[in-house]
Design a protein around this motif. Structure first.
Motif, PDB file in Angstrom:
ATOM      1  N   THR A 113      -9.204   6.669  -8.767  1.00  0.00           N
ATOM      2  CA  THR A 113      -7.655   5.871  -9.393  1.00  0.00           C
ATOM      3  C   THR A 113      -7.313   5.318  -8.313  1.00  0.00           C
ATOM      4  OG1 THR A 113      -7.791   7.360 -10.879  1.00  0.00           O
ATOM      5  CG2 THR A 113      -5.500   5.311  -9.900  1.00  0.00           C
ATOM      6  N   MET A 114      -6.996   5.515  -6.886  1.00  0.00           N
ATOM      7  CA  MET A 114      -6.498   5.090  -5.895  1.00  0.00           C
ATOM      8  C   MET A 114      -7.754   4.173  -5.400  1.00  0.00           C
ATOM      9  SD  MET A 114      -4.504   7.686  -3.072  1.00  0.00           S
ATOM     10  CE  MET A 114      -5.111   9.200  -3.679  1.00  0.00           C
ATOM     11  N   LEU A 115      -8.736   4.346  -5.399  1.00  0.00           N
ATOM     12  CA  LEU A 115     -10.276   3.578  -4.939  1.00  0.00           C
ATOM     13  C   LEU A 115      -9.959   2.643  -5.685  1.00  0.00           C
ATOM     14  CD1 LEU A 115     -13.097   6.530  -3.776  1.00  0.00           C
ATOM     15  CD2 LEU A 115     -10.902   4.787  -2.331  1.00  0.00           C
ATOM     16  N   ILE A 138       0.740  -0.597   0.029  1.00  0.00           N
ATOM     17  CA  ILE A 138      -0.287   0.173   0.080  1.00  0.00           C
ATOM     18  C   ILE A 138       0.926   1.116  -0.505  1.00  0.00           C
ATOM     19  CG2 ILE A 138      -1.417   1.151   1.349  1.00  0.00           C
ATOM     20  CD1 ILE A 138      -2.794  -1.269   2.224  1.00  0.00           C
ATOM     21  N   SER A 139       0.258   2.013  -1.138  1.00  0.00           N
ATOM     22  CA  SER A 139       1.201   3.140  -1.267  1.00  0.00           C
ATOM     23  C   SER A 139       0.923   4.216   0.457  1.00  0.00           C
ATOM     24  CB  SER A 139       1.005   3.924  -2.482  1.00  0.00           C
ATOM     25  OG  SER A 139      -0.032   4.163  -2.113  1.00  0.00           O
ATOM     26  N   ASP A 140       1.625   5.260   0.186  1.00  0.00           N
ATOM     27  CA  ASP A 140       1.694   5.961   1.149  1.00  0.00           C
ATOM     28  C   ASP A 140      -0.125   7.405   1.050  1.00  0.00           C
ATOM     29  OD1 ASP A 140       4.339   5.455   2.060  1.00  0.00           O
ATOM     30  OD2 ASP A 140       5.649   7.169   1.729  1.00  0.00           O
ATOM     31  N   ALA A 141      -0.222   7.474  -0.150  1.00  0.00           N
ATOM     32  CA  ALA A 141      -1.512   8.108  -0.038  1.00  0.00           C
ATOM     33  C   ALA A 141      -2.026   7.009   0.255  1.00  0.00           C
ATOM     34  CB  ALA A 141      -1.024   8.640  -2.202  1.00  0.00           C
ATOM     35  N   GLU A 142      -2.159   5.826  -0.355  1.00  0.00           N
ATOM     36  CA  GLU A 142      -3.469   5.149   0.345  1.00  0.00           C
ATOM     37  C   GLU A 142      -3.705   4.516   1.625  1.00  0.00           C
ATOM     38  OE1 GLU A 142      -2.660   2.404  -3.945  1.00  0.00           O
ATOM     39  OE2 GLU A 142      -1.557   1.706  -2.671  1.00  0.00           O
ATOM     40  N   TRP A 143      -2.461   4.428   2.340  1.00  0.00           N
ATOM     41  CA  TRP A 143      -2.661   4.445   3.476  1.00  0.00           C
ATOM     42  C   TRP A 143      -3.594   5.726   3.972  1.00  0.00           C
ATOM     43  CZ3 TRP A 143      -1.725   0.843   7.815  1.00  0.00           C
ATOM     44  CH2 TRP A 143      -0.669   0.015   7.067  1.00  0.00           C
ATOM     45  N   ILE A 144      -3.444   7.248   3.478  1.00  0.00           N
ATOM     46  CA  ILE A 144      -4.337   7.619   3.923  1.00  0.00           C
ATOM     47  C   ILE A 144      -5.799   7.436   3.834  1.00  0.00           C
ATOM     48  CG2 ILE A 144      -4.877   9.953   3.530  1.00  0.00           C
ATOM     49  CD1 ILE A 144      -2.004  11.139   2.904  1.00  0.00           C
ATOM     50  N   VAL A 145      -6.593   7.204   2.141  1.00  0.00           N
ATOM     51  CA  VAL A 145      -7.528   6.432   1.708  1.00  0.00           C
ATOM     52  C   VAL A 145      -7.890   5.813   3.109  1.00  0.00           C
ATOM     53  CG1 VAL A 145      -8.705   5.804   0.001  1.00  0.00           C
ATOM     54  CG2 VAL A 145      -7.080   6.790  -0.188  1.00  0.00           C
ATOM     55  N   MET A 146      -6.924   4.219   3.068  1.00  0.00           N
ATOM     56  CA  MET A 146      -7.183   2.889   3.792  1.00  0.00           C
ATOM     57  C   MET A 146      -7.882   3.485   5.282  1.00  0.00           C
ATOM     58  SD  MET A 146      -7.245   0.945   2.338  1.00  0.00           S
ATOM     59  CE  MET A 146      -7.885  -0.570   3.674  1.00  0.00           C
ATOM     60  N   ASN A 147      -6.929   4.657   6.071  1.00  0.00           N
ATOM     61  CA  ASN A 147      -6.968   5.399   7.022  1.00  0.00           C
ATOM     62  C   ASN A 147      -8.684   5.350   7.666  1.00  0.00           C
ATOM     63  OD1 ASN A 147      -4.981   4.319   9.210  1.00  0.00           O
ATOM     64  ND2 ASN A 147      -3.739   5.698   8.450  1.00  0.00           N
ATOM     65  N   LEU A 148      -9.375   6.365   6.677  1.00  0.00           N
ATOM     66  CA  LEU A 148     -10.240   6.905   6.251  1.00  0.00           C
ATOM     67  C   LEU A 148     -11.317   6.251   6.096  1.00  0.00           C
ATOM     68  CD1 LEU A 148     -12.084   9.405   6.215  1.00  0.00           C
ATOM     69  CD2 LEU A 148     -11.658   9.047   3.723  1.00  0.00           C
ATOM     70  N   ILE A 149     -11.302   5.072   5.323  1.00  0.00           N
ATOM     71  CA  ILE A 149     -12.331   3.695   5.188  1.00  0.00           C
ATOM     72  C   ILE A 149     -11.867   2.916   6.656  1.00  0.00           C
ATOM     73  CG2 ILE A 149     -12.383   2.214   3.904  1.00  0.00           C
ATOM     74  CD1 ILE A 149     -11.545   3.800   1.677  1.00  0.00           C
ATOM     75  N   TRP A 150     -10.835   2.728   7.061  1.00  0.00           N
ATOM     76  CA  TRP A 150     -11.326   2.293   8.386  1.00  0.00           C
ATOM     77  C   TRP A 150     -11.560   2.593   9.515  1.00  0.00           C
ATOM     78  CZ3 TRP A 150      -4.744   0.989   7.654  1.00  0.00           C
ATOM     79  CH2 TRP A 150      -4.890  -0.489   6.751  1.00  0.00           C
ATOM     80  N   GLU A 151     -11.653   3.879   9.678  1.00  0.00           N
ATOM     81  CA  GLU A 151     -12.447   5.286  10.708  1.00  0.00           C
ATOM     82  C   GLU A 151     -14.204   5.275   9.898  1.00  0.00           C
ATOM     83  OE1 GLU A 151     -10.052   8.372  10.599  1.00  0.00           O
ATOM     84  OE2 GLU A 151      -8.194   6.982  11.687  1.00  0.00           O
ATOM     85  N   SER A 152     -14.170   5.165   8.808  1.00  0.00           N
ATOM     86  CA  SER A 152     -15.622   5.824   7.932  1.00  0.00           C
ATOM     87  C   SER A 152     -16.597   4.843   7.860  1.00  0.00           C
ATOM     88  CB  SER A 152     -15.353   6.988   7.700  1.00  0.00           C
ATOM     89  OG  SER A 152     -14.458   7.760   8.190  1.00  0.00           O
ATOM     90  N   ASN A 177      -5.604  16.865   0.152  1.00  0.00           N
ATOM     91  CA  ASN A 177      -4.298  16.423   0.095  1.00  0.00           C
ATOM     92  C   ASN A 177      -4.035  16.859  -1.236  1.00  0.00           C
ATOM     93  OD1 ASN A 177      -3.112  14.077   2.143  1.00  0.00           O
ATOM     94  ND2 ASN A 177      -5.677  13.887   1.480  1.00  0.00           N
ATOM     95  N   CYS A 178      -4.579  17.920  -1.538  1.00  0.00           N
ATOM     96  CA  CYS A 178      -4.293  17.990  -3.497  1.00  0.00           C
ATOM     97  C   CYS A 178      -4.256  17.330  -3.718  1.00  0.00           C
ATOM     98  CB  CYS A 178      -2.950  19.507  -2.942  1.00  0.00           C
ATOM     99  SG  CYS A 178      -2.809  20.476  -1.998  1.00  0.00           S
ATOM    100  N   TRP A 179      -5.479  16.411  -3.931  1.00  0.00           N
ATOM    101  CA  TRP A 179      -6.174  15.673  -4.692  1.00  0.00           C
ATOM    102  C   TRP A 179      -7.526  16.031  -5.094  1.00  0.00           C
ATOM    103  CZ3 TRP A 179      -5.618  11.177  -0.443  1.00  0.00           C
ATOM    104  CH2 TRP A 179      -4.063  11.157   0.057  1.00  0.00           C
ATOM    105  N   SER A 180      -7.345  15.502  -6.342  1.00  0.00           N
ATOM    106  CA  SER A 180      -8.046  15.734  -7.695  1.00  0.00           C
ATOM    107  C   SER A 180      -9.856  14.311  -7.296  1.00  0.00           C
ATOM    108  CB  SER A 180      -8.181  16.114  -9.436  1.00  0.00           C
ATOM    109  OG  SER A 180      -8.074  14.830  -9.356  1.00  0.00           O
TER     110      SER A 180
END
Length: 127
Positions: free
Chosen positions: A42-44, A3-17, A33-36
């Protein structure tokens, strides 16, 4: 699974929510995160492809849930880090982190208790 660093951010949100839909992920992570929206989608998609996430379609919404436990991902990432950076040896990693981290008195006490417990169990197993 890596899991990439950016994907960790996404995963942490999903684990919490979880369950959480794509628009909520975009709202919560995009600007911070200045992400479109396209980047987040794409990360999802990549996380679904890696089988870290599953999704269900509800009308036009994609609702995401984790397929993996946070604890398991942390264990795997920690092992990978130890292997790459410290040759698999935990002691130098722990010493480095303790020396270079700001720890509260409670955290120091918790570490001391953990180390004392580890020392006791080693003494008992060597008898």
């Amino acid at each position: 699974m890596q899991i990439s660093d950016a994907e960790w951010i996404v995963m942490n949100l999903i684990w919490e929510s979880a369950p959480i839909d794509a628009s909520q992920v975009i709202d919560q992570l995009g600007e911070a995160n200045c992400w479109s929206a396209a980047t987040i989608k794409t990360m999802l998609h990549r996380l679904v492809k890696k089988q870290a996430l599953s999704h269900e379609v509800d009308g036009k919404r994609y609702i995401y849930r984790s397929n993996v436990r946070r604890h398991d991902c942390i264990r795997k990432a920690s092992r990978s880090f130890l292997d790459r950076v410290f040759g698999g040896d935990a002691a130098p990693a722990l010493l480095h982190l303790v020396k270079n981290s700001k720890l509260s008195a409670d955290e120091v006490a918790e570490l001391r208790q953990l180390l004392d417990s580890k020392a006791r169990s080693q003494k008992e197993s060597s008898k």
